[in-house]
Design a protein around this motif. Structure first.
Motif, short mmCIF file in Angstrom:
data_model
loop_
_atom_site.label_atom_id
_atom_site.label_comp_id
_atom_site.label_asym_id
_atom_site.label_seq_id
_atom_site.Cartn_x
_atom_site.Cartn_y
_atom_site.Cartn_z
N ASP A 29 -2.39 -39.76 -18.95
CA ASP A 29 -1.36 -38.96 -18.28
C ASP A 29 -2.03 -37.81 -17.54
O ASP A 29 -3.00 -37.22 -18.04
N LEU A 30 -1.48 -37.47 -16.37
CA LEU A 30 -2.09 -36.43 -15.56
C LEU A 30 -1.70 -35.03 -16.03
O LEU A 30 -2.50 -34.10 -16.00
N ASN A 31 -0.45 -34.90 -16.51
CA ASN A 31 0.07 -33.59 -16.91
C ASN A 31 0.56 -33.59 -18.36
O ASN A 31 0.81 -34.65 -18.95
N GLU A 32 0.72 -32.40 -18.93
CA GLU A 32 1.15 -32.27 -20.32
C GLU A 32 2.56 -32.80 -20.56
O GLU A 32 2.89 -33.22 -21.67
N ASP A 33 3.40 -32.79 -19.52
CA ASP A 33 4.77 -33.29 -19.68
C ASP A 33 4.85 -34.80 -19.45
O ASP A 33 5.94 -35.36 -19.28
N ALA A 34 3.69 -35.47 -19.42
CA ALA A 34 3.59 -36.93 -19.29
C ALA A 34 3.92 -37.43 -17.89
O ALA A 34 4.08 -38.63 -17.68
N THR A 35 4.03 -36.52 -16.92
CA THR A 35 4.20 -36.97 -15.54
C THR A 35 2.83 -37.19 -14.90
O THR A 35 1.84 -36.60 -15.31
N GLY A 36 2.83 -38.05 -13.89
CA GLY A 36 1.57 -38.35 -13.22
C GLY A 36 0.67 -39.24 -14.07
O GLY A 36 0.77 -39.26 -15.29
N THR A 37 -0.17 -40.00 -13.41
CA THR A 37 -1.09 -40.91 -14.10
C THR A 37 -2.44 -40.89 -13.41
O THR A 37 -2.52 -40.79 -12.18
N ARG A 38 -3.50 -40.97 -14.21
CA ARG A 38 -4.85 -41.05 -13.66
C ARG A 38 -5.57 -42.24 -14.28
O ARG A 38 -5.62 -42.39 -15.50
N VAL A 39 -6.11 -43.09 -13.43
CA VAL A 39 -6.95 -44.20 -13.87
C VAL A 39 -8.39 -43.86 -13.50
O VAL A 39 -8.67 -43.51 -12.34
N ILE A 40 -9.27 -43.90 -14.48
CA ILE A 40 -10.69 -43.63 -14.22
C ILE A 40 -11.48 -44.91 -14.47
O ILE A 40 -11.52 -45.42 -15.59
N LEU A 41 -12.09 -45.42 -13.42
CA LEU A 41 -12.88 -46.64 -13.52
C LEU A 41 -14.33 -46.32 -13.23
O LEU A 41 -14.64 -45.70 -12.21
N THR A 42 -15.21 -46.71 -14.13
CA THR A 42 -16.64 -46.47 -13.96
C THR A 42 -17.33 -47.80 -13.66
O THR A 42 -17.12 -48.78 -14.36
N LEU A 43 -18.12 -47.78 -12.62
CA LEU A 43 -18.80 -49.01 -12.18
C LEU A 43 -20.30 -48.78 -12.19
O LEU A 43 -20.80 -47.84 -11.59
N GLU A 82 -17.85 -43.42 -10.04
CA GLU A 82 -16.55 -43.28 -10.70
C GLU A 82 -15.45 -43.36 -9.65
O GLU A 82 -15.52 -42.71 -8.62
N ILE A 83 -14.44 -44.17 -9.94
CA ILE A 83 -13.28 -44.29 -9.07
C ILE A 83 -12.08 -43.71 -9.80
O ILE A 83 -11.74 -44.16 -10.90
N ARG A 84 -11.45 -42.70 -9.20
CA ARG A 84 -10.25 -42.09 -9.79
C ARG A 84 -9.03 -42.42 -8.94
O ARG A 84 -9.00 -42.09 -7.75
N ILE A 85 -8.06 -43.04 -9.55
CA ILE A 85 -6.79 -43.34 -8.88
C ILE A 85 -5.72 -42.47 -9.53
O ILE A 85 -5.36 -42.69 -10.69
N SER A 86 -5.25 -41.47 -8.81
CA SER A 86 -4.32 -40.49 -9.39
C SER A 86 -3.03 -40.47 -8.59
O SER A 86 -3.03 -40.59 -7.37
#
Length: 229
Positions: A211-225, A158-162
């Protein structure tokens, strides 16, 4: 009749494979100019402030990156170790330009043997670019980019880009109509690449964005290989 049906099936399968390979090549060729344009903008920013030393250093590192990108441009998959070399150099280049905007970390699970996995070239770069250019660049205080690779199963990583940037919602509000169109095309290109590759290689790659946080700030991409076995 059975032989004829088999030959027809094989012919159709080969034609579909050829069409998929052609589509992948076309989409890769669309990615490279976009990537080059953004990198040259970075060089131009150094020149604009008469920072010759950083401009020369950036051009030197950029040439190394572009040589690797062009060498891999005809490949459907490359070893993950090569992809990580590209990503590390790309993030370093962007950090050189936006040092005041973000710091970064790349965390690799020691259990992962990168040479055992393969990945479409430059698959991660657009997500990282989005995090920097549309999330962290507009953040008032200094932010953080995190790229983390974790072993999730015997044949899965798993690759997480946060990032803790302004988030997708606020980013859309700040974009011009042209920027929205270009970003939509870029992400659409990636989604099509993944779709075709999964058709050819049986769900090798999956991606989710949240979204990373409840206020819609931050972003997380989860890529599974998944490893091809």
């Amino acid at each position: 009749m059975f032989v004829f049906a088999y030959l027809l099936f094989r012919s159709n399968k080969q034609q579909k494979l050829a069409n998929n390979l052609l589509a992948l090549k076309s989409m890769r060729s669309q990615m490279n100019p976009h990537f080059i344009f953004n990198a040259l903008n970075s060089v131009n920013s150094f020149i604009a402030v008469n920072d010759e030393r950083n401009a020369n250093r950036y051009l030197s590192e950029f040439s190394v990156l572009m040589r690797s990108v062009l060498e891999n441009s005809d490949e459907d998959f490359i070893p993950f170790s090569k992809e990580m070399e590209l990503i590390e150099l790309y993030v370093k280049l962007e950090h050189n330009r936006f040092k005041e905007k973000f710091d970064y970390e790349i965390i690799l699970d020691k259990a992962i043997d990168l040479d055992e996995y393969s990945i479409p070239p430059m698959l991660l770069q657009p997500y990282i670019e989005n995090a920097i250019w549309h999330g962290l660049r507009y953040k008032e205080e200094k932010g953080t980019l995190s790229i983390k690779l974790t072993q999730k199963g015997r044949d899965i990583i798993e690759i997480r880009i946060s990032d803790n940037g302004i988030g997708r919602k606020r980013s859309r509000e700040l974009k011009t109509s042209n920027q929205k169109t270009q970003n939509s095309k870029g992400m659409g290109n990636i989604e099509k690449r993944i779709g075709i590759l999964n058709t050819m290689y049986k769900d090798k790659v999956s991606v989710s964005v949240q979204d990373l946080n409840e206020d819609a700030t931050g972003t997380r991409v989860i890529l599974t290989l998944r490893k091809v076995v």
